[in-house]
Design an enzyme around this catalytic site. Structure first.
Site: not given
Ligand code: GLU
Length: 496
Positions: A263-264
């Site tokens: 994930s970011k």
């Protein structure tokens, strides 16, 4: 088995920037296409206009371009099977949905959102789950349960309706995946999925299958998140009586610790971007990652064919690529490993080409002497992990230090520096050849009994600002005598 020319596609939805996972999918498709002398197509799946993000399509194209992924057909590079944006293909979907309805494989459904909500709640209360399919479709409002006159009048009155797939009520769908093997899904459990939404646009499933067929796609290589849709896609192909492409669902890419999908946020917390180019914050390009290093690393994620522990060029990766070597286990994204690939690719790349990469990243360096820059890159690249490092390691070869490392500065003997300045004045006045400046300094320190170690560390700190850097001899011949004298003087001036 299909004997057609291999045609694969990367089909992102422009709902945000291209993520590492999407890029890995594009890379696997591209490698497969090249390996088989096939075509690689970029299709923009933009049917969900509400979720579309401005600039996302451009970002996707720029990212592929930066990574050296050449696309044979895409918006703007039209082939015979275009258009390549789903929002421009509505006539094609319309034609096919009417065909499917006519065949009795799809039907109009008029149930309102409220009615469906009511059914869901009612089922929930009874501890059941509401599924719109064979077991209740005749009790709901659709063209299977209503008379044709009623259906016609509802359609003509411009009321809202969707088109649903009529999933079989019995039997099993047998699916096959190159990476996952075969599965059997009980049709009884399947929902009559919406194929055309109330606004007249197709859903992902319908547009995706129609386009893969219409575009002559032979192999669908996509992320594992689409595996649960495979049975439905098979049934849609069968309903049309269309031949199916081969399918390969790629394993997920997980966070570095193996917990959850990459994930970011995890990237941000660990200090790396999960995007190739700048999107709000810096992307991997801006942190100094080379496109070939990113390509090489991603080509190894989930596949043993490129995972040789050595760097590989595009040509070698294409040669080694096998869909059969893709593993089904998820792969952890390891930024340190990506940096290792980057370091190796920097060492292997020639300095002229590295200069182009650096200039793209730091255009202000265009003002410097380009030949000198190439030479400096050659001197320091062995130590660099990123392009940003590369410049940081070379900067003192062009500019005198802005500041001196406090601790190191204490090691500089002002006495020695002043004597060095006198030596330089003498060398200048005697018109001495100063090409071997360090040799001259060494002789001088010897003849005058000035400890050489002291002299050398002082010089290093004065010219670099730190007790680091390449060979002193190389630094002095690179910056030259005049610049050396300037740096000696500015050190003395700053010392008071
Ligand atoms: N538009 C889908 C996505 O964004 C593509 C899935 C597929 O490749 O079939 O991932």
């Amino acid at each position: 088995m299909s004997l057609n020319k291999v045609r694969v596609r990367f089909a992102p939805s422009p709902t945000g920037p291209l993520h590492i996972g999407g890029l890995r999918t594009a890379i696997f498709n591209f490698l497969f296409a090249h390996k088989n002398n096939g075509d690689f197509i970029l299709r923009i799946e933009d049917t969900d206009k509400k979720r579309e993000v401005l600039g996302a399509e451009k970002y996707i194209i720029e990212s592929l371009n930066w990574c050296g992924i050449k696309v044979n057909e895409m918006p703007g590079v039209e082939g015979k099977r275009g258009p390549y944006r789903q929002s421009e293909r509505n006539d094609i979907y319309k034609k096919h949905i009417l065909g499917l309805i006519e065949k009795g494989k799809a039907y109009y459904a008029f149930d309102s959102a409220e009615e469906l909500e009511w059914h869901r709640d009612d089922h929930k209360k009874k501890g059941k789950t509401f599924i719109y399919n064979w077991h209740n479709r005749l009790k709901l409002k659709n063209s299977l349960s209503m008379s044709s006159a009623e259906v016609e009048s509802l359609i003509n009155s411009k009321g809202k309706f969707v088109v649903r797939f009529k999933a079989p009520s019995k039997g099993f769908v047998k699916t096959s995946d190159i990476i996952r093997g075969n599965s059997e899904i009980d049709c009884k459990l399947l929902e009559d999925k919406v194929l055309v939404k109330a606004d007249g646009t197709p859903t992902y499933h319908f547009a995706n299958v129609v386009d893969d067929y219409e575009m002559g796609i032979t192999h669908v290589i996509r992320g594992e998140e689409w595996l649960p849709s495979l049975a439905l896609h098979y049934l849609i192909y069968d309903a049309f009586n269309w031949g199916k492409p081969f399918f390969a669902h790629l394993p997920l890419i997980l966070n570095p610790n193996g917990k959850g999908k990459l994930s970011k946020r995890t990237g941000e917390n660990a200090g790396f971007s999960v995007f190739p180019l700048k999107w709000e914050n810096d992307g991997l390009r801006e942190t100094g990652i080379l496109p070939e290093a990113l390509f090489n690393y991603l080509a190894t994620l989930g596949s043993s064919s490129g995972n040789t522990g050595k760097t590989m060029s595009l040509k070698q990766l294409v040669k080694a690529f096998e869909l059969n070597s893709v593993v089904s286990a998820a792969a952890n994204f390891d930024f340190e490993k990506l940096k290792w690939y980057n370091h190796k690719h920097i060492q292997e790349k020639n300095s002229e080409k590295l200069l182009n990469d650096i200039l793209e990243l730091m255009p202000s360096l265009k003002d410097l002497d380009q030949l000198k820059l190439i030479k400096a890159i050659g001197l320091v690249k062995e130590r660099a992990t990123t392009l940003v490092d590369l410049w940081a390691l070379a900067e003192y070869l062009f500019f005198s230090p802005k500041q001196y490392n406090e601790k190191a500065r204490k090691k500089v003997s002002l006495e020695v520096v002043k004597k060095l300045i006198v030596l330089c004045e003498e060398l200048e006045s005697r018109n001495e050849n100063k090409t071997n400046l360090l040799g001259l300094i060494k002789n001088w320190s010897n003849e005058n009994n000035i400890p050489l170690g002291r002299v050398l560390i002082s010089i290093r700190i004065i010219v670099v600002g730190e007790p680091s850097g390449i060979d002193l001899d190389k630094i002095l011949s690179f910056i030259g005598f005049d610049e050396f004298v300037l740096r000696l003087n500015s050190f003395v001036n700053s010392a008071f």
